[in-house]
Scaffold this motif. Structure first.
Motif, PDB file in Angstrom:
ATOM      1  N   VAL A 222      15.708-108.811 -79.343  1.00  0.00           N
ATOM      2  CA  VAL A 222      16.296-107.919 -78.354  1.00  0.00           C
ATOM      3  C   VAL A 222      17.619-108.517 -77.919  1.00  0.00           C
ATOM      4  CG1 VAL A 222      16.017-106.825 -76.112  1.00  0.00           C
ATOM      5  CG2 VAL A 222      14.031-107.166 -77.573  1.00  0.00           C
ATOM      6  N   ASP A 223      18.687-107.762 -78.104  1.00  0.00           N
ATOM      7  CA  ASP A 223      20.011-108.191 -77.683  1.00  0.00           C
ATOM      8  C   ASP A 223      20.160-107.840 -76.204  1.00  0.00           C
ATOM      9  OD1 ASP A 223      22.775-108.126 -77.005  1.00  0.00           O
ATOM     10  OD2 ASP A 223      23.282-108.052 -79.137  1.00  0.00           O
ATOM     11  N   GLU A 224      20.160-108.864 -75.372  1.00  0.00           N
ATOM     12  CA  GLU A 224      20.212-108.658 -73.922  1.00  0.00           C
ATOM     13  C   GLU A 224      21.436-107.851 -73.506  1.00  0.00           C
ATOM     14  OE1 GLU A 224      20.873-111.406 -69.975  1.00  0.00           O
ATOM     15  OE2 GLU A 224      19.728-112.267 -71.630  1.00  0.00           O
ATOM     16  N   GLU A 225      22.590-108.194 -74.072  1.00  0.00           N
ATOM     17  CA  GLU A 225      23.814-107.479 -73.692  1.00  0.00           C
ATOM     18  C   GLU A 225      23.765-106.020 -74.127  1.00  0.00           C
ATOM     19  OE1 GLU A 225      27.482-109.391 -74.698  1.00  0.00           O
ATOM     20  OE2 GLU A 225      26.799-111.327 -73.948  1.00  0.00           O
ATOM     21  N   GLN A 226      23.253-105.759 -75.333  1.00  0.00           N
ATOM     22  CA  GLN A 226      23.173-104.385 -75.824  1.00  0.00           C
ATOM     23  C   GLN A 226      22.215-103.556 -74.970  1.00  0.00           C
ATOM     24  OE1 GLN A 226      21.533-104.008 -79.769  1.00  0.00           O
ATOM     25  NE2 GLN A 226      21.918-101.818 -79.880  1.00  0.00           N
ATOM     26  N   LEU A 227      21.067-104.128 -74.651  1.00  0.00           N
ATOM     27  CA  LEU A 227      20.086-103.414 -73.837  1.00  0.00           C
ATOM     28  C   LEU A 227      20.638-103.156 -72.438  1.00  0.00           C
ATOM     29  CD1 LEU A 227      17.258-102.217 -73.618  1.00  0.00           C
ATOM     30  CD2 LEU A 227      16.414-104.488 -72.993  1.00  0.00           C
ATOM     31  N   THR A 228      21.240-104.162 -71.831  1.00  0.00           N
ATOM     32  CA  THR A 228      21.816-103.994 -70.492  1.00  0.00           C
ATOM     33  C   THR A 228      22.906-102.937 -70.501  1.00  0.00           C
ATOM     34  OG1 THR A 228      21.320-106.289 -69.922  1.00  0.00           O
ATOM     35  CG2 THR A 228      22.986-105.176 -68.593  1.00  0.00           C
ATOM     36  N   ALA A 229      23.816-103.027 -71.480  1.00  0.00           N
ATOM     37  CA  ALA A 229      24.918-102.057 -71.558  1.00  0.00           C
ATOM     38  C   ALA A 229      24.386-100.640 -71.765  1.00  0.00           C
ATOM     39  CB  ALA A 229      25.869-102.437 -72.683  1.00  0.00           C
ATOM     40  N   GLY A 230      23.371-100.493 -72.605  1.00  0.00           N
ATOM     41  CA  GLY A 230      22.813 -99.166 -72.846  1.00  0.00           C
ATOM     42  C   GLY A 230      22.183 -98.565 -71.611  1.00  0.00           C
ATOM     43  N   ILE A 231      21.394 -99.361 -70.890  1.00  0.00           N
ATOM     44  CA  ILE A 231      20.739 -98.852 -69.686  1.00  0.00           C
ATOM     45  C   ILE A 231      21.761 -98.574 -68.595  1.00  0.00           C
ATOM     46  CG2 ILE A 231      19.102 -99.422 -67.849  1.00  0.00           C
ATOM     47  CD1 ILE A 231      17.546-101.031 -70.020  1.00  0.00           C
ATOM     48  N   VAL A 232      22.716 -99.485 -68.401  1.00  0.00           N
ATOM     49  CA  VAL A 232      23.761 -99.249 -67.399  1.00  0.00           C
ATOM     50  C   VAL A 232      24.535 -97.984 -67.747  1.00  0.00           C
ATOM     51  CG1 VAL A 232      25.946-100.107 -66.461  1.00  0.00           C
ATOM     52  CG2 VAL A 232      23.975-101.644 -66.646  1.00  0.00           C
ATOM     53  N   GLY A 233      24.880 -97.819 -69.035  1.00  0.00           N
ATOM     54  CA  GLY A 233      25.618 -96.625 -69.447  1.00  0.00           C
ATOM     55  C   GLY A 233      24.845 -95.353 -69.159  1.00  0.00           C
ATOM     56  N   LEU A 234      23.549 -95.356 -69.441  1.00  0.00           N
ATOM     57  CA  LEU A 234      22.720 -94.185 -69.175  1.00  0.00           C
ATOM     58  C   LEU A 234      22.638 -93.912 -67.675  1.00  0.00           C
ATOM     59  CD1 LEU A 234      20.826 -91.973 -70.206  1.00  0.00           C
ATOM     60  CD2 LEU A 234      18.962 -93.644 -70.118  1.00  0.00           C
ATOM     61  N   PHE A 235      22.424 -94.962 -66.874  1.00  0.00           N
ATOM     62  CA  PHE A 235      22.327 -94.776 -65.436  1.00  0.00           C
ATOM     63  C   PHE A 235      23.652 -94.295 -64.843  1.00  0.00           C
ATOM     64  CE2 PHE A 235      18.513 -97.715 -64.223  1.00  0.00           C
ATOM     65  CZ  PHE A 235      17.701 -96.977 -65.063  1.00  0.00           C
ATOM     66  N   VAL A 236      24.766 -94.832 -65.327  1.00  0.00           N
ATOM     67  CA  VAL A 236      26.071 -94.385 -64.834  1.00  0.00           C
ATOM     68  C   VAL A 236      26.270 -92.913 -65.167  1.00  0.00           C
ATOM     69  CG1 VAL A 236      28.571 -94.624 -65.164  1.00  0.00           C
ATOM     70  CG2 VAL A 236      27.158 -96.659 -64.790  1.00  0.00           C
ATOM     71  N   GLU A 237      25.884 -92.516 -66.379  1.00  0.00           N
ATOM     72  CA  GLU A 237      25.977 -91.096 -66.756  1.00  0.00           C
ATOM     73  C   GLU A 237      25.138 -90.242 -65.812  1.00  0.00           C
ATOM     74  OE1 GLU A 237      24.660 -88.176 -70.410  1.00  0.00           O
ATOM     75  OE2 GLU A 237      25.033 -90.287 -70.853  1.00  0.00           O
ATOM     76  N   TRP A 238      23.930 -90.686 -65.523  1.00  0.00           N
ATOM     77  CA  TRP A 238      23.074 -89.935 -64.604  1.00  0.00           C
ATOM     78  C   TRP A 238      23.682 -89.855 -63.215  1.00  0.00           C
ATOM     79  CZ3 TRP A 238      17.700 -92.370 -66.131  1.00  0.00           C
ATOM     80  CH2 TRP A 238      17.254 -91.779 -67.322  1.00  0.00           C
ATOM     81  N   LEU A 239      24.325 -90.937 -62.761  1.00  0.00           N
ATOM     82  CA  LEU A 239      24.920 -90.926 -61.431  1.00  0.00           C
ATOM     83  C   LEU A 239      26.225 -90.147 -61.381  1.00  0.00           C
ATOM     84  CD1 LEU A 239      24.187 -94.574 -60.301  1.00  0.00           C
ATOM     85  CD2 LEU A 239      23.030 -92.490 -59.570  1.00  0.00           C
ATOM     86  N   ASP A 240      26.945 -90.094 -62.510  1.00  0.00           N
ATOM     87  CA  ASP A 240      28.157 -89.278 -62.562  1.00  0.00           C
ATOM     88  C   ASP A 240      27.821 -87.791 -62.552  1.00  0.00           C
ATOM     89  OD1 ASP A 240      29.811 -91.471 -62.565  1.00  0.00           O
ATOM     90  OD2 ASP A 240      30.201 -91.442 -64.725  1.00  0.00           O
ATOM     91  N   HIS A 241      26.639 -87.450 -63.040  1.00  0.00           N
ATOM     92  CA  HIS A 241      26.136 -86.076 -63.047  1.00  0.00           C
ATOM     93  C   HIS A 241      24.736 -86.117 -62.435  1.00  0.00           C
ATOM     94  CE1 HIS A 241      29.059 -86.426 -66.372  1.00  0.00           C
ATOM     95  NE2 HIS A 241      29.487 -85.283 -65.871  1.00  0.00           N
ATOM     96  N   PRO A 242      24.661 -86.245 -61.102  1.00  0.00           N
ATOM     97  CA  PRO A 242      23.385 -86.610 -60.478  1.00  0.00           C
ATOM     98  C   PRO A 242      22.357 -85.480 -60.344  1.00  0.00           C
ATOM     99  CG  PRO A 242      25.053 -86.327 -58.795  1.00  0.00           C
ATOM    100  CD  PRO A 242      25.760 -86.194 -60.136  1.00  0.00           C
ATOM    101  N   GLU A 243      22.688 -84.279 -60.804  1.00  0.00           N
ATOM    102  CA  GLU A 243      21.767 -83.166 -60.577  1.00  0.00           C
ATOM    103  C   GLU A 243      20.369 -83.464 -61.112  1.00  0.00           C
ATOM    104  OE1 GLU A 243      24.755 -82.766 -62.132  1.00  0.00           O
ATOM    105  OE2 GLU A 243      25.914 -81.781 -60.540  1.00  0.00           O
ATOM    106  N   VAL A 244      20.275 -83.881 -62.377  1.00  0.00           N
ATOM    107  CA  VAL A 244      18.958 -84.122 -62.965  1.00  0.00           C
ATOM    108  C   VAL A 244      18.275 -85.295 -62.272  1.00  0.00           C
ATOM    109  CG1 VAL A 244      17.732 -84.807 -65.080  1.00  0.00           C
ATOM    110  CG2 VAL A 244      19.506 -83.054 -65.175  1.00  0.00           C
ATOM    111  N   SER A 245      19.014 -86.333 -61.886  1.00  0.00           N
ATOM    112  CA  SER A 245      18.404 -87.468 -61.186  1.00  0.00           C
ATOM    113  C   SER A 245      17.857 -87.047 -59.826  1.00  0.00           C
ATOM    114  CB  SER A 245      19.412 -88.594 -60.999  1.00  0.00           C
ATOM    115  OG  SER A 245      19.779 -89.128 -62.248  1.00  0.00           O
TER     116      SER A 245
END
Length: 195
Positions: A86-109
């Motif tokens: 498990v690449d820690e940086e890749q996993l962190t970046a992926g989850i942060v990217g997904l969460f940022v996307e959700w927060l930029d478009h918070p309707e579904v969240s």
């Protein structure tokens, strides 16, 4: 993560997208057939001809939101499933990217948060809404197993619950601090999962 069979018609998708917007703006109390008709630009009575009761509307909304979350989480997790380590940086970046996307478009969240509370009280909503959550745990379990943890399912379950808490608390952060908050909190959690 398994494929899902959810496949609404374009008309139903439009109705449920409107239901997401209504719920995000006013909570579940604002969700009525008439409000959805207005938001979707449909004649009055259109939503109720597809979804006769409020419960039918809530269950359909739960399935719609769960399907969107499932697709996004699957896109994040699939590349990691084939990795030996498990690449820690890749996993962190992926989850942060997904969460940022959700927060930029918070309707579904926001709707996810509303439905999560309602699902505690209403079994039909829980049944419609919980599979995406179970899929997320199922996707996280092999990652936890690769770390050698003696109870990977329990670790994955706790980690997913913590991620949900981070996302919810990030919604309350000032917009200019959200991404840094997410990066720090998600980074700490990923470290606990893979070490």
């Amino acid at each position: 993560m398994p494929e899902r069979s959810y496949n609404p018609s374009p008309r139903m998708t439009g109705i449920l997208d409107a239901a997401v917007r209504v719920t995000a703006a006013g909570g579940l109390r604002a969700l009525t057939h008439r409000a959805v008709d207005r938001e979707a630009g449909l004649p009055e009575g259109s939503t109720s001809s597809y979804l006769r009761t409020r419960m039918a509307l809530l269950v359909a909304l739960s399935e719609h939101v769960a399907d969107q979350l499932h697709a996004q989480v699957r896109a994040l997790m699939e590349p990691l499933a084939s990795e030996d380590g498990v690449d820690e940086e890749q996993l962190t970046a992926g989850i942060v990217g997904l969460f940022v996307e959700w927060l930029d478009h918070p309707e579904v969240s926001l709707v996810r948060a509303e439905l999560s509370l309602e699902a505690v009280r209403v079994p039909a909503i829980n049944k419609a809404f919980s599979p995406w959550h179970d899929d997320l745990i199922a996707a996280a379990t092999p990652i936890a197993a690769r770390t050698g943890h003696p109870q990977p399912l329990r670790l994955a379950t706790a980690t997913v619950a913590a991620f949900e808490g981070i996302l919810l608390s990030a919604l309350g952060q000032p917009e200019d601090r959200r991404e840094n908050y997410l990066r720090e909190m998600v980074g700490l959690l990923v470290q606990s999962l893979i070490r």
